[in-house]
Design an enzyme around this catalytic site. Structure first.
Site, PDB file in Angstrom:
ATOM      1  N   CYS A   3       0.884  -1.171   0.000  1.00  0.00           N
ATOM      2  CA  CYS A   3       0.000   0.000   0.000  1.00  0.00           C
ATOM      3  C   CYS A   3       0.921   1.220   0.000  1.00  0.00           C
ATOM      4  CB  CYS A   3      -0.893  -0.008   1.233  1.00  0.00           C
ATOM      5  SG  CYS A   3      -1.984  -1.432   1.320  1.00  0.00           S
TER       6      CYS A   3
ATOM      7  N   CYS B  13      -0.840   4.262  10.998  1.00  0.00           N
ATOM      8  CA  CYS B  13      -0.646   5.506  11.755  1.00  0.00           C
ATOM      9  C   CYS B  13      -1.832   5.688  12.698  1.00  0.00           C
ATOM     10  CB  CYS B  13      -0.430   6.700  10.830  1.00  0.00           C
ATOM     11  SG  CYS B  13      -1.733   6.965   9.644  1.00  0.00           S
TER      12      CYS B  13
ATOM     13  N   ASP C 170      -5.433  -4.901  -5.914  1.00  0.00           N
ATOM     14  CA  ASP C 170      -5.996  -4.962  -4.567  1.00  0.00           C
ATOM     15  C   ASP C 170      -5.033  -5.827  -3.738  1.00  0.00           C
ATOM     16  OD1 ASP C 170      -7.385  -5.493  -2.258  1.00  0.00           O
ATOM     17  OD2 ASP C 170      -9.292  -5.878  -3.260  1.00  0.00           O
TER      18      ASP C 170
ATOM     19  N   ALA D 288       1.162   4.385  -1.845  1.00  0.00           N
ATOM     20  CA  ALA D 288       0.981   5.812  -2.146  1.00  0.00           C
ATOM     21  C   ALA D 288       0.782   6.640  -0.874  1.00  0.00           C
ATOM     22  CB  ALA D 288      -0.239   5.984  -3.059  1.00  0.00           C
ATOM     23  N   PRO D 289       1.289   7.862  -0.812  1.00  0.00           N
ATOM     24  CA  PRO D 289       1.962   8.619  -1.884  1.00  0.00           C
ATOM     25  C   PRO D 289       3.429   8.264  -2.115  1.00  0.00           C
ATOM     26  CG  PRO D 289       1.747   9.987   0.075  1.00  0.00           C
ATOM     27  CD  PRO D 289       1.045   8.696   0.379  1.00  0.00           C
TER      28      PRO D 289
HETATM   29  C1  LIG Z   1      -1.363   4.614   4.904  1.00  0.00           C
HETATM   30  S1  LIG Z   1      -1.515   4.826   3.199  1.00  0.00           S
HETATM   31  C2  LIG Z   1       0.087   4.351   2.624  1.00  0.00           C
HETATM   32  C3  LIG Z   1       1.165   5.409   2.801  1.00  0.00           C
HETATM   33  C4  LIG Z   1       2.457   5.043   2.092  1.00  0.00           C
HETATM   34  N1  LIG Z   1       2.984   3.777   2.534  1.00  0.00           N
HETATM   35  C5  LIG Z   1       3.552   6.096   2.248  1.00  0.00           C
HETATM   36  O1  LIG Z   1       4.485   5.915   3.017  1.00  0.00           O
HETATM   37  O2  LIG Z   1       3.473   7.113   1.564  1.00  0.00           O
HETATM   38  C6  LIG Z   1      -2.497   3.469   2.749  1.00  0.00           C
HETATM   39  C7  LIG Z   1      -2.690   3.276   1.245  1.00  0.00           C
HETATM   40  O3  LIG Z   1      -3.367   2.036   1.044  1.00  0.00           O
HETATM   41  C8  LIG Z   1      -4.087   2.114  -0.157  1.00  0.00           C
HETATM   42  N2  LIG Z   1      -5.041   0.988  -0.128  1.00  0.00           N
HETATM   43  C9  LIG Z   1      -6.200   0.894   0.590  1.00  0.00           C
HETATM   44  N3  LIG Z   1      -6.751  -0.322   0.426  1.00  0.00           N
HETATM   45  C10 LIG Z   1      -5.928  -1.023  -0.401  1.00  0.00           C
HETATM   46  C11 LIG Z   1      -5.957  -2.337  -0.940  1.00  0.00           C
HETATM   47  N4  LIG Z   1      -6.952  -3.184  -0.641  1.00  0.00           N
HETATM   48  N5  LIG Z   1      -4.961  -2.722  -1.767  1.00  0.00           N
HETATM   49  C12 LIG Z   1      -3.937  -1.870  -2.070  1.00  0.00           C
HETATM   50  N6  LIG Z   1      -3.870  -0.599  -1.593  1.00  0.00           N
HETATM   51  C13 LIG Z   1      -4.844  -0.189  -0.772  1.00  0.00           C
HETATM   52  C14 LIG Z   1      -4.685   3.500  -0.119  1.00  0.00           C
HETATM   53  O4  LIG Z   1      -5.009   3.940  -1.419  1.00  0.00           O
HETATM   54  C15 LIG Z   1      -3.550   4.310   0.539  1.00  0.00           C
HETATM   55  O5  LIG Z   1      -2.791   4.963  -0.441  1.00  0.00           O
END
Ligand SMILES: C[S@@+](CC[C@H](N)C(=O)[O-])C[C@H]1O[C@@H](n2cnc3c(N)ncnc32)[C@H](O)[C@@H]1O
Length: 252
Positions: A65, A191, A120, A67-68
């Site tokens: 996961c 977080c 996903d 982004a960003p």
């Molecule tokens: C806490 S943020 C990640 C922050 C990132 N690791 C960083 O350091 O910049 C969680 C991310 O999980 C993504 N997300 C949510 N559900 C997901 C899924 N089932 N599979 C993949 N990504 C997912 C969201 O779009 C979001 O960008």
């Protein structure tokens, strides 16, 4: 208001100081990997979480996961252009930002081994069984610091949502475990402030997947708390850092 009651009950006497610290400035560090490259500012506790994955050049790494992209930058800097990094995120909008961050902040020789994908996360366990040496699962979570500083999010916060998220986190963690090679290392992070999204998620996976063991994280940021399975960095005691929870797991 529900948010304040929930955390005041959870943190007791600590809550007033923690609340003040959550409203304050964070503790960001500047990541810059070349003079002509864009700097990226990342909370020091997030740098710690990514570093605790103990990535070495040549490894195959999944940031499930991503982004960003702050933690992917840290991982890419540990790989030094050798091995592979798959930076995955399901959200198309956030993936655009992720691609921008990676392309603008990483030197070409490090960027060459990075691939951005949009699956996903729950699918990795099935389709990429035992494929990675290292996996970072920085899970979608309540993002309580953000919630606190956004009236619209505060309005829709609920204890039910915390529970729903913890179920989603458990499914993502099970998938990450199955995608990890034997001998590999996985870091689960959020977080969030609630143990339901942190230690409880780890406790459940340890029951479900007996091949997994918790590995202690030796060096932790000043003022961070050790929990039953991991480390919780909270801003009241850790000079504004966090909140970041992380637990390190290995597969036998
Ligand atoms: C806490 S943020 C990640 C922050 C990132 N690791 C960083 O350091 O910049 C969680 C991310 O999980 C993504 N997300 C949510 N559900 C997901 C899924 N089932 N599979 C993949 N990504 C997912 C969201 O779009 C979001 O960008």
């Amino acid at each position: 208001m529900e948010f304040f009651d929930y955390f005041s009950q959870l943190y007791g006497d600590r809550w007033p100081a923690l609340l003040e610290a959550l409203k304050g400035e964070g503790n960001a560090v500047r990541l810059q990997f070349g003079e002509s490259l864009e700097p990226y500012f990342l909370d020091e506790a997030s740098v710690f979480a990514a570093k605790s994955l103990a990535v070495e050049p040549g490894m195959d790494v999944l940031d499930m996961c991503a982004a960003p992209g702050g933690k992917s930058l840290v991982i890419a800097s540990m790989l030094q252009g050798e091995g592979s990094l798959q930076s995955n995120d399901r959200s198309p909008d956030r993936r655009l930002r992720l691609t921008h961050v990676l392309e603008n902040s990483l030197p070409a020789s490090w960027l060459g081994i990075v691939k951005v994908t949009g699956y996903d996360g729950v699918k990795f366990g099935l389709h990429k069984k035992e494929s990675y040496d290292r996996i970072l699962l920085d899970a979608p979570c309540s993002s309580d610091r953000h919630v606190l500083n956004s009236p619209a999010h505060l309005e829709v916060w609920s204890a039910k949502r915390v529970k729903r998220l913890s179920v989603e986190q458990g499914a993502l963690l099970a998938s990450a475990v199955d995608a990890l090679r034997p001998g590999g290392v996985l870091v689960y992070g959020t977080c969030a402030l609630s143990p339901l999204e942190n230690d409880k998620v780890v406790e459940k996976i340890l029951k479900k997947r007996p091949a997994m063991r918790v590995e202690p994280i030796e060096e932790i940021p000043p003022g961070a708390d050790r929990t039953e399975f991991g480390v919780h960095v909270l801003p009241d005691t850790s000079e504004g850092r966090g909140p970041i929870y992380c637990a390190k797991l290995t597969k036998f």
